[in-house]
Scaffold this active site. Structure first.
Site, PDB file in Angstrom:
ATOM      1  N   HIS A 140      26.387 -57.335  25.540  1.00 17.27           N
ATOM      2  CA  HIS A 140      26.593 -57.628  26.448  1.00 17.27           C
ATOM      3  C   HIS A 140      28.380 -56.255  26.620  1.00 17.27           C
ATOM      4  CE1 HIS A 140      24.489 -61.002  27.293  1.00 17.27           C
ATOM      5  NE2 HIS A 140      24.637 -61.348  25.523  1.00 17.27           N
ATOM      6  N   SER A 261      41.855 -31.508  34.928  1.00 18.10           N
ATOM      7  CA  SER A 261      41.926 -31.813  35.857  1.00 18.10           C
ATOM      8  C   SER A 261      43.133 -30.738  37.328  1.00 18.10           C
ATOM      9  CB  SER A 261      42.549 -33.689  36.328  1.00 18.10           C
ATOM     10  OG  SER A 261      43.586 -33.327  37.767  1.00 18.10           O
ATOM     11  N   LYS A 267      44.228 -34.195  31.495  1.00 17.33           N
ATOM     12  CA  LYS A 267      42.898 -34.968  31.130  1.00 17.33           C
ATOM     13  C   LYS A 267      41.803 -34.828  30.314  1.00 17.33           C
ATOM     14  CE  LYS A 267      41.537 -38.121  34.072  1.00 17.33           C
ATOM     15  NZ  LYS A 267      41.389 -37.954  35.033  1.00 17.33           N
ATOM     16  N   GLU A 274      29.066 -37.167  32.014  1.00 15.34           N
ATOM     17  CA  GLU A 274      28.446 -37.780  33.972  1.00 15.34           C
ATOM     18  C   GLU A 274      27.653 -37.156  34.510  1.00 15.34           C
ATOM     19  OE1 GLU A 274      32.912 -38.819  35.652  1.00 15.34           O
ATOM     20  OE2 GLU A 274      33.049 -37.132  34.617  1.00 15.34           O
TER      21      GLU A 274
END
Ligand code: ARG
Length: 442
Positions: A140, A261, A267, A274
């Site tokens: 979970h 970024s 970043k 992704e």
């Protein structure tokens, strides 16, 4: 009509398979006396010329000639003259496209297999480096029990191993030749389908000509295997996205595999992970699309089936891209041993070890042990500490039989070391599994 009908814009990718199929067919036509040896030789030579023109990149593909089969044949005629007209004896574009596409998909099964092996090797490298590093195991997405980094990496090695066997199964089943089914009914010419099947590396000819020109389940099986594989990649990618966040810091992507970024200088975005996570969308989309195209089609060939190729091409290209990126990214990433360890000890991850100790050492029924452990967790929670930070006196206030050696099982190293059951997370089991995979992957 030409705009909707022509497939040359995409089926040019079958040129090599189309020419291999035609060369095998021409050789068979000569061997069976259907055409002369000299015509067959001219055709086979001419087809190689056409292939080198196509591979050279400046072949004048024509939409008026509809598809790869007619583009090749038209050019062959310019190269070798009238003999070219004999190539299409005892054949149809229906069995021709079926054989071309089958050869193409068969190659993709092999390509997926090697690319998957490369990802497995990257994961195995990670498993070896941190076979006994402790980390939290989750259910979970809540801390459940401590596990080892090596064990977690090997879970994906197993999954990808099943993906490889799915591609291998699909390949075995698709490795039969439709060539010689002709338009749908077979042919009155004395062809030798076994000969062309063998020349093209098939195990034999397909046994029913109607089925041979209608079947696209070989492509569906490829897409199904690709979908499950892409799904597995998406799960790993998702974990890497979570793990590389500032909140987790379980892994650090190499510079090569992260992006900055344009506005936030700090970043390190896991873009490759992704994008891999996203690939399942178009790959499973292709699977659904082709299922839907094939559904309800009457036997045998219908032009609907021309819609099979773009889906498979796109799925295959993207699967290969995702596998290559995953192999590189996983090989290059570094796991943060300290962060993994610190997280492993949070969330009362050794509560099950404590309950098991109460059963083993004090002979309590597991349900009672579960209850006592629950009270101890609540006590620790109230104090804002972890289980091993409670004093022995505090523990004994909940159950007076508890002894000091209980603290041995509350440490994460002892916890993982104790899970020696077959397939368990103990470093000794993980090292055995690593050795087996090393042998298997070479
Ligand atoms: N371009 C066609 C396809 O991809 C080739 C087969 C065409 N056959 C036919 N009878 N029109 O399916």
């Amino acid at each position: 009509m030409e705009a909707i009908n022509a497939s040359i814009g995409f089926d040019r990718r079958l040129a090599q398979q189309d020419i291999a199929g035609s060369r095998a067919h021409a050789a068979m036509l000569a061997a069976t006396g259907i055409i002369t040896n000299s015509d067959a030789d001219a055709i086979r030579e001419g087809l190689l010329t056409v292939l080198s023109e196509i591979e050279g990149g400046d072949f004048p593909f024509s939409a008026a000639l509809e598809d790869i089969h007619m583009n090749v044949e038209a050019r062959l005629k310019e190269v070798v003259g009238p003999a070219a007209g004999r190539l299409h004896t005892a054949r149809s574009r229906n069995d021709q496209v079926a054989v071309d596409f089958r050869l193409w998909v068969r190659d993709q099964c092999d390509a997926a297999d090697s690319a998957l092996a490369a990802v497995q090797k990257s994961l195995l490298g990670q498993a070896e480096a941190g076979a006994d590093w402790v980390m939290p195991g989750f259910t979970h997405l809540q801390v459940a029990q401590p596990v080892t980094w090596g064990h977690h990496m090997l879970a994906y090695v197993e999954m990808l191993g099943r993906d490889r066997s799915r591609f291998a199964d699909a390949r075995r089943r698709m490795n039969v030749s439709p060539l010689g089914a002709a338009a749908l009914a077979g042919t009155s010419f004395p062809i030798d389908r076994h000969m062309t099947a063998q020349a093209l590396g098939f195990d034999g000819p397909m046994t029913n000509s109607l089925d041979a020109v209608s079947d696209r389940d070989f492509a569906l099986e490829y897409l199904a295997a690709a979908s499950i594989c892409a799904l597995h990649l998406s799960r790993l990618a998702e974990e890497l996205v979570i793990w590389s966040s500032a909140q987790f810091r379980f892994v650090r992507m190499s510079d090569k595999w992260s992006t900055g970024s344009s506005i936030m200088p700090q970043k390190r975005n896991p873009d490759a992970a992704e994008l891999i996570r996203a690939k399942i969308g178009r790959i499973f989309g292709a699977n659904v699309a082709l299922m839907t195209v094939m559904k309800g089609l009457p036997l045998t060939y219908s032009k609907d089936m021309q819609e099979d190729k773009e889906q498979v091409f796109d799925a295959a290209d993207n699967l290969m891209l995702a596998l290559a990126a995953m192999a590189g990214m996983v090989a290059d990433m570094s796991a943060n041993r300290d962060a993994l360890r610190a997280a492993a000890a949070t969330g009362f991850s050794t509560a099950t070890d404590l309950a098991d100790w109460l059963v083993r050492e004090l002979g309590l029924p597991f349900r009672d042990a579960h209850h006592i452990t629950g009270s101890l967790v609540a006590m620790a929670e109230k104090q804002g500490c972890d289980l091993p930070d409670l004093s022995l006196a505090q523990m004994q206030s909940v159950h007076d039989g508890i002894r000091a050696d209980v603290f041995d099982v509350l440490g994460v190293d002892n916890s993982v070391a104790s899970r020696t059951s077959f397939g368990g997370t103990a470093p000794v089991r993980v090292r055995e599994a690593i050795a087996l995979w090393q042998e298997h992957l070479g």
